[in-house]
Design an enzyme around this catalytic site. Structure first.
Site, PDB file in Angstrom:
ATOM      1  N   TYR A 346      53.497  63.194  44.900  1.00  0.00           N
ATOM      2  CA  TYR A 346      53.517  61.920  45.611  1.00  0.00           C
ATOM      3  C   TYR A 346      53.324  60.755  44.632  1.00  0.00           C
ATOM      4  O   TYR A 346      53.272  60.940  43.423  1.00  0.00           O
ATOM      5  CB  TYR A 346      52.422  61.899  46.683  1.00  0.00           C
ATOM      6  CG  TYR A 346      52.471  63.084  47.611  1.00  0.00           C
ATOM      7  CD1 TYR A 346      53.432  63.170  48.606  1.00  0.00           C
ATOM      8  CD2 TYR A 346      51.562  64.138  47.471  1.00  0.00           C
ATOM      9  CE1 TYR A 346      53.493  64.278  49.458  1.00  0.00           C
ATOM     10  CE2 TYR A 346      51.617  65.240  48.308  1.00  0.00           C
ATOM     11  CZ  TYR A 346      52.583  65.304  49.307  1.00  0.00           C
ATOM     12  OH  TYR A 346      52.641  66.399  50.133  1.00  0.00           O
ATOM     13  N   GLU A 365      66.884  64.442  38.605  1.00  0.00           N
ATOM     14  CA  GLU A 365      66.348  65.110  37.423  1.00  0.00           C
ATOM     15  C   GLU A 365      67.505  65.655  36.585  1.00  0.00           C
ATOM     16  O   GLU A 365      68.080  66.706  36.883  1.00  0.00           O
ATOM     17  CB  GLU A 365      65.400  66.230  37.830  1.00  0.00           C
ATOM     18  CG  GLU A 365      64.183  65.773  38.630  1.00  0.00           C
ATOM     19  CD  GLU A 365      63.081  65.194  37.747  1.00  0.00           C
ATOM     20  OE1 GLU A 365      63.262  65.160  36.506  1.00  0.00           O
ATOM     21  OE2 GLU A 365      62.034  64.792  38.300  1.00  0.00           O
TER      22      GLU A 365
END
Length: 395
Positions: A346, A365
């Site tokens: 988070y 990513e």
């Protein structure tokens, strides 16, 4: 490239004679009134540079223009005092050169100095790019946002939130050069007409969120207290290849108030080379600048580029809009990357963006392996990410 206005010239004429979209010429000259050019006024022509040519025996202006497949009037524009009937051998002629090739390459160690140099080259050649300093790093380096386009939909890309993920900046800049080339030359990328997006989308790009950290990874600790503190945090080691944080040991992608307390409870509780979320949310100037930018621009969608894993995170607490799944499915199709909706992590920029605005946000990513990814992966990563950049424009 600059030209001087002559009697009767118009921006429309420049668009025609140089074969550059009129909108790009207008946007390259924000202080120029398209309806009322003044003789002697300077007008910037995007996508062109000037080369020098030395007159040879037998040359004529018509021959020089014909050999370069340009209008002879472009030679008169750049050489207003030339006498075509009295050319002298060895005389220098200024010739417009249409730029059809990359002027920068991302495939190199990409520190802040490289970024700054490349940005200045792009600004010079493509003056329709709008730039804004949105803040400064801890050490005072400018955080620059580029804007390209005039559309009502703001689409945002950013790179190098993490210091040892600097290759994301290199990939973004490499694509931006290709994007700008396609705009000025009215070409396609993977079959898509890039200029068609210019009036539909405004592209907002912050290529390097953490310039201090990137320089630390690539160049080692700077002289002075910031470098000394970084060495202390790094336990005296001058190997900073694993450093993800900003220069004072705060992980910028753990700085946002989206379950920040959850991350703070399980991450380092003091400055570290990675993962320390700060003593409270939004303490770092880089993170604050990016938060304010999102509020000011009201992005339609956001893509934060990281490394590594060849995955795309796209959800947060079931707050993402339904169309986010459609978008990420397209991203996956064009890249081969795996979409992952939720992950036990988070306080990231994407998380906070989804939580506050309920709009599509993605953490992409790039590549695989261990950070920092080697430049040997550059070409492969670029080809994989190319489709994501393009899909973010049309989805």
């Amino acid at each position: 490239m600059d030209v001087q206005v002559r009697k009767g010239d118009t921006l429309w004429y420049y668009s025609h004679v140089f074969n550059v979209p009129l909108r790009l010429i207008i946007d390259s000259n924000p202080s120029v009134s398209p309806e009322g050019l003044s003789v002697g006024q300077t007008v910037k022509i995007p996508g062109y540079s000037v080369s020098a040519y030395s007159i040879k025996p037998g040359d004529t202006l018509w021959a020089v223009a014909n050999n370069r497949r340009i209008s002879i009037d472009t030679l008169f524009l750049l050489n207003p005092d030339i006498n075509p009937n009295n050319l002298q051998i060895g005389q220098t002629l200024h010739v417009p050169l249409r730029v059809t090739y990359r002027i920068i390459s991302g495939n190199q160690n990409y520190d802040f100095q490289t970024l700054s140099s490349h940005l200045n080259q792009l600004y010079e050649l493509y003056p329709f790019i709008r730039k804004e300093m949105i803040g400064s790093s801890v050490m005072g380096k400018p955080l620059e946002e580029l804007q390209i386009g005039r559309g009502s939909k703001f689409i945002h890309w950013d790179g190098s939130f993490h210091a040892n993920e600097w290759i994301t900046t290199a990939i973004i800049m490499h694509f931006l050069n290709d994007f700008l080339l396609a705009l000025t030359n009215q070409e396609t990328i993977r079959g898509l007409s890039i200029y068609s997006f210019y009036d539909q989308v405004t592209l907002s790009v912050v290529p390097m969120v953490d310039p201090d950290g990137v320089d630390l990874v690539l160049n080692g600790p700077p002289a002075g207290p910031f470098g000394e503190e970084a060495l202390r945090i790094n336990r005296g080691s001058e190997d900073f290849s694993g450093w993800k944080a900003n220069i004072r040991g705060v992980d910028l992608n753990n700085q946002y108030p989206a379950k920040w307390d959850v991350e703070a409870a399980r991450k380092p509780n003091e400055p570290s080379f990675r993962d320390f979320p700060g003593y409270e949310p939004l303490t770092e100037p880089e993170a604050v600048a990016m938060a304010e930018l999102a509020g000011n621009r009201q992005f339609e969608k956001l893509l934060a580029f990281h490394t590594q894993g060849e995955v795309i995170y796209w959800g947060y607490e079931d707050l993402e809009p339904p169309r986010a799944q459609t978008i990420v499915s397209e991203f996956s199709r064009v890249s081969g990357y795996e979409p992952i909706r939720y992950v036990d992590s988070y306080a990231g920029y994407k998380d906070w963006f989804i939580m506050v605005w309920r709009r599509p946000g993605f953490t992409v990513e790039l590549g695989s392996g261990l950070n920092p990814l080697p430049l040997s992966q550059f070409d492969e990563i670029y080809q994989e990410s190319l489709g994501i950049f393009l899909a973010s424009l049309y989805m």
